[in-house]
Write a protein that holds these residues in place. Sequence first.
Motif, PDB file in Angstrom:
ATOM      1  N   MET A 145       0.691  -1.292  -0.181  1.00  0.00           N
ATOM      2  CA  MET A 145       0.081  -0.050  -0.141  1.00  0.00           C
ATOM      3  C   MET A 145       0.999   1.229   0.041  1.00  0.00           C
ATOM      4  O   MET A 145       0.505   2.192  -0.525  1.00  0.00           O
ATOM      5  CB  MET A 145      -0.860   0.069   1.234  1.00  0.00           C
ATOM      6  CG  MET A 145      -1.490   1.370   1.503  1.00  0.00           C
ATOM      7  SD  MET A 145      -2.760   1.318   2.918  1.00  0.00           S
ATOM      8  CE  MET A 145      -1.782   0.969   4.260  1.00  0.00           C
ATOM      9  N   VAL A 146       2.024   1.278   0.868  1.00  0.00           N
ATOM     10  CA  VAL A 146       2.761   2.613   1.128  1.00  0.00           C
ATOM     11  C   VAL A 146       3.757   2.727  -0.230  1.00  0.00           C
ATOM     12  O   VAL A 146       4.071   3.773  -0.690  1.00  0.00           O
ATOM     13  CB  VAL A 146       3.450   2.474   2.230  1.00  0.00           C
ATOM     14  CG1 VAL A 146       4.384   3.527   2.458  1.00  0.00           C
ATOM     15  CG2 VAL A 146       2.208   2.477   3.461  1.00  0.00           C
ATOM     16  N   HIS A 147       4.582   1.493  -0.425  1.00  0.00           N
ATOM     17  CA  HIS A 147       5.790   1.499  -1.458  1.00  0.00           C
ATOM     18  C   HIS A 147       5.314   0.985  -2.502  1.00  0.00           C
ATOM     19  O   HIS A 147       6.321   1.230  -3.703  1.00  0.00           O
ATOM     20  CB  HIS A 147       6.829   0.861  -0.785  1.00  0.00           C
ATOM     21  CG  HIS A 147       7.427   1.271   0.918  1.00  0.00           C
ATOM     22  ND1 HIS A 147       7.701   2.808   0.822  1.00  0.00           N
ATOM     23  CD2 HIS A 147       7.393   0.902   1.846  1.00  0.00           C
ATOM     24  CE1 HIS A 147       7.901   3.090   2.054  1.00  0.00           C
ATOM     25  NE2 HIS A 147       7.869   1.864   2.784  1.00  0.00           N
ATOM     26  N   GLY A 148       4.489   0.194  -2.828  1.00  0.00           N
ATOM     27  CA  GLY A 148       4.226  -0.401  -4.174  1.00  0.00           C
ATOM     28  C   GLY A 148       3.583   0.453  -5.178  1.00  0.00           C
ATOM     29  O   GLY A 148       3.065   1.690  -4.809  1.00  0.00           O
ATOM     30  N   PRO A 149       3.238   0.093  -6.418  1.00  0.00           N
ATOM     31  CA  PRO A 149       2.833   1.004  -7.360  1.00  0.00           C
ATOM     32  C   PRO A 149       1.209   1.003  -7.210  1.00  0.00           C
ATOM     33  O   PRO A 149       0.539   0.221  -6.262  1.00  0.00           O
ATOM     34  CB  PRO A 149       2.715   0.005  -8.716  1.00  0.00           C
ATOM     35  CG  PRO A 149       2.902  -1.264  -8.140  1.00  0.00           C
ATOM     36  CD  PRO A 149       3.752  -1.369  -6.927  1.00  0.00           C
ATOM     37  N   ILE A 150       0.525   1.973  -7.497  1.00  0.00           N
ATOM     38  CA  ILE A 150      -0.678   2.064  -7.635  1.00  0.00           C
ATOM     39  C   ILE A 150      -1.673   1.227  -8.595  1.00  0.00           C
ATOM     40  O   ILE A 150      -1.526   1.333  -9.695  1.00  0.00           O
ATOM     41  CB  ILE A 150      -1.064   3.755  -7.767  1.00  0.00           C
ATOM     42  CG1 ILE A 150      -0.596   4.376  -6.743  1.00  0.00           C
ATOM     43  CG2 ILE A 150      -2.844   3.951  -7.661  1.00  0.00           C
ATOM     44  CD1 ILE A 150      -0.714   6.149  -6.969  1.00  0.00           C
ATOM     45  N   THR A 151      -2.232   0.329  -8.178  1.00  0.00           N
ATOM     46  CA  THR A 151      -2.812  -0.594  -8.769  1.00  0.00           C
ATOM     47  C   THR A 151      -3.933  -1.251  -8.350  1.00  0.00           C
ATOM     48  O   THR A 151      -4.081  -1.534  -6.971  1.00  0.00           O
ATOM     49  CB  THR A 151      -1.767  -1.762  -9.099  1.00  0.00           C
ATOM     50  OG1 THR A 151      -2.389  -2.824  -9.742  1.00  0.00           O
ATOM     51  CG2 THR A 151      -1.034  -2.219  -7.832  1.00  0.00           C
ATOM     52  N   PRO A 152      -4.984  -1.721  -9.020  1.00  0.00           N
ATOM     53  CA  PRO A 152      -6.159  -2.601  -8.514  1.00  0.00           C
ATOM     54  C   PRO A 152      -5.862  -3.765  -8.117  1.00  0.00           C
ATOM     55  O   PRO A 152      -6.563  -4.348  -7.388  1.00  0.00           O
ATOM     56  CB  PRO A 152      -7.023  -2.428  -9.833  1.00  0.00           C
ATOM     57  CG  PRO A 152      -6.369  -2.291 -10.916  1.00  0.00           C
ATOM     58  CD  PRO A 152      -5.172  -1.277 -10.447  1.00  0.00           C
ATOM     59  N   ARG A 153      -4.447  -4.264  -8.276  1.00  0.00           N
ATOM     60  CA  ARG A 153      -4.091  -5.518  -7.519  1.00  0.00           C
ATOM     61  C   ARG A 153      -4.040  -5.408  -6.098  1.00  0.00           C
ATOM     62  O   ARG A 153      -3.919  -6.317  -5.425  1.00  0.00           O
ATOM     63  CB  ARG A 153      -2.872  -6.053  -8.190  1.00  0.00           C
ATOM     64  CG  ARG A 153      -3.161  -6.352  -9.719  1.00  0.00           C
ATOM     65  CD  ARG A 153      -3.866  -7.806  -9.724  1.00  0.00           C
ATOM     66  NE  ARG A 153      -3.996  -8.038 -11.162  1.00  0.00           N
ATOM     67  CZ  ARG A 153      -4.940  -9.190 -11.479  1.00  0.00           C
ATOM     68  NH1 ARG A 153      -5.741  -9.647 -10.569  1.00  0.00           N
ATOM     69  NH2 ARG A 153      -5.287  -9.315 -12.866  1.00  0.00           N
ATOM     70  N   CYS A 154      -3.971  -4.178  -5.696  1.00  0.00           N
ATOM     71  CA  CYS A 154      -3.647  -3.849  -4.332  1.00  0.00           C
ATOM     72  C   CYS A 154      -4.448  -2.547  -4.101  1.00  0.00           C
ATOM     73  O   CYS A 154      -4.080  -1.504  -4.215  1.00  0.00           O
ATOM     74  CB  CYS A 154      -2.392  -3.582  -3.851  1.00  0.00           C
ATOM     75  SG  CYS A 154      -2.189  -3.149  -2.034  1.00  0.00           S
ATOM     76  N   PRO A 155      -6.016  -2.704  -3.845  1.00  0.00           N
ATOM     77  CA  PRO A 155      -6.814  -1.497  -3.917  1.00  0.00           C
ATOM     78  C   PRO A 155      -6.323  -0.411  -2.790  1.00  0.00           C
ATOM     79  O   PRO A 155      -6.798   0.792  -3.268  1.00  0.00           O
ATOM     80  CB  PRO A 155      -8.122  -2.249  -3.501  1.00  0.00           C
ATOM     81  CG  PRO A 155      -8.137  -3.558  -4.251  1.00  0.00           C
ATOM     82  CD  PRO A 155      -6.827  -3.827  -3.866  1.00  0.00           C
TER      83      PRO A 155
END
Length: 245
Positions: A210-220
């Motif tokens: 959530m904090v460091h990953g890409p903005i993606t619907p794979r992690c809402p």
Amino acid sequence: MKVRVFASELEAATACAAHIAAEVRARPELVLGLPTGRSPINVYKELATLHHRGELDLSRATTFNLDEFLGLPPDDPASFRAYMERHLFQHVNLAPERIHFFDGSAPDAEAECVRYDAAVAAAGGFDLVLLGIGPNGHIAFNEPGDSALATSHRVLLSRETRQTLAPLVGDDVSRVPMAALTLGVAPLIQGRQVHLIAFGASKAAAVTAMVHGPITPRCPASFLQLHPNVSLWLDAVAARGLQRG
């Protein structure tokens, strides 16, 4: 994101509840978005304690819960409405007419979602949203997928999500409904303040993504990176993957 890390879940939950209570004291007519699941239980317990001490008056506040199981009437013991009654509503002075919930037993799920979005909009949106996060990065019941839905919708719950909810129904995953109604991502990330709580090792990977990953619907939950006023209330274990200066 404002990251607050505490030695224990109880310390984090107590601090989060104190902040919410202070916001309500400053603006008694706040519109609150509220979650269910295991994570908020200690936050709700502390809010009830603050109310009994005379330090929290919710009589002018408005609440919308974020989701509800599909097919369950409000009085079903496994419903999220019943959960909220047990853990918060019975212990504070919220006005019944200011409590809003999806009707999981509505005959037309799509129409119920339209009704609920209209009610949120009529209230002016959320002043403060309290969120949990699933081990797979879901917020409310917005599950990982190829796209994120902005508006309320019917969702099939992943097996992982249903397993995390099993402790609420006697650790029997077969008692967790297969589907739910949930607010979409848009009203959550449009809330004026967002406060997310996460506790325990099972949430660490999702918090890191959530904090460091890409903005993606794979992690809402990663869509919260777009929000200017997000606070995370974490125990040390859930925060272990974060890069902190």
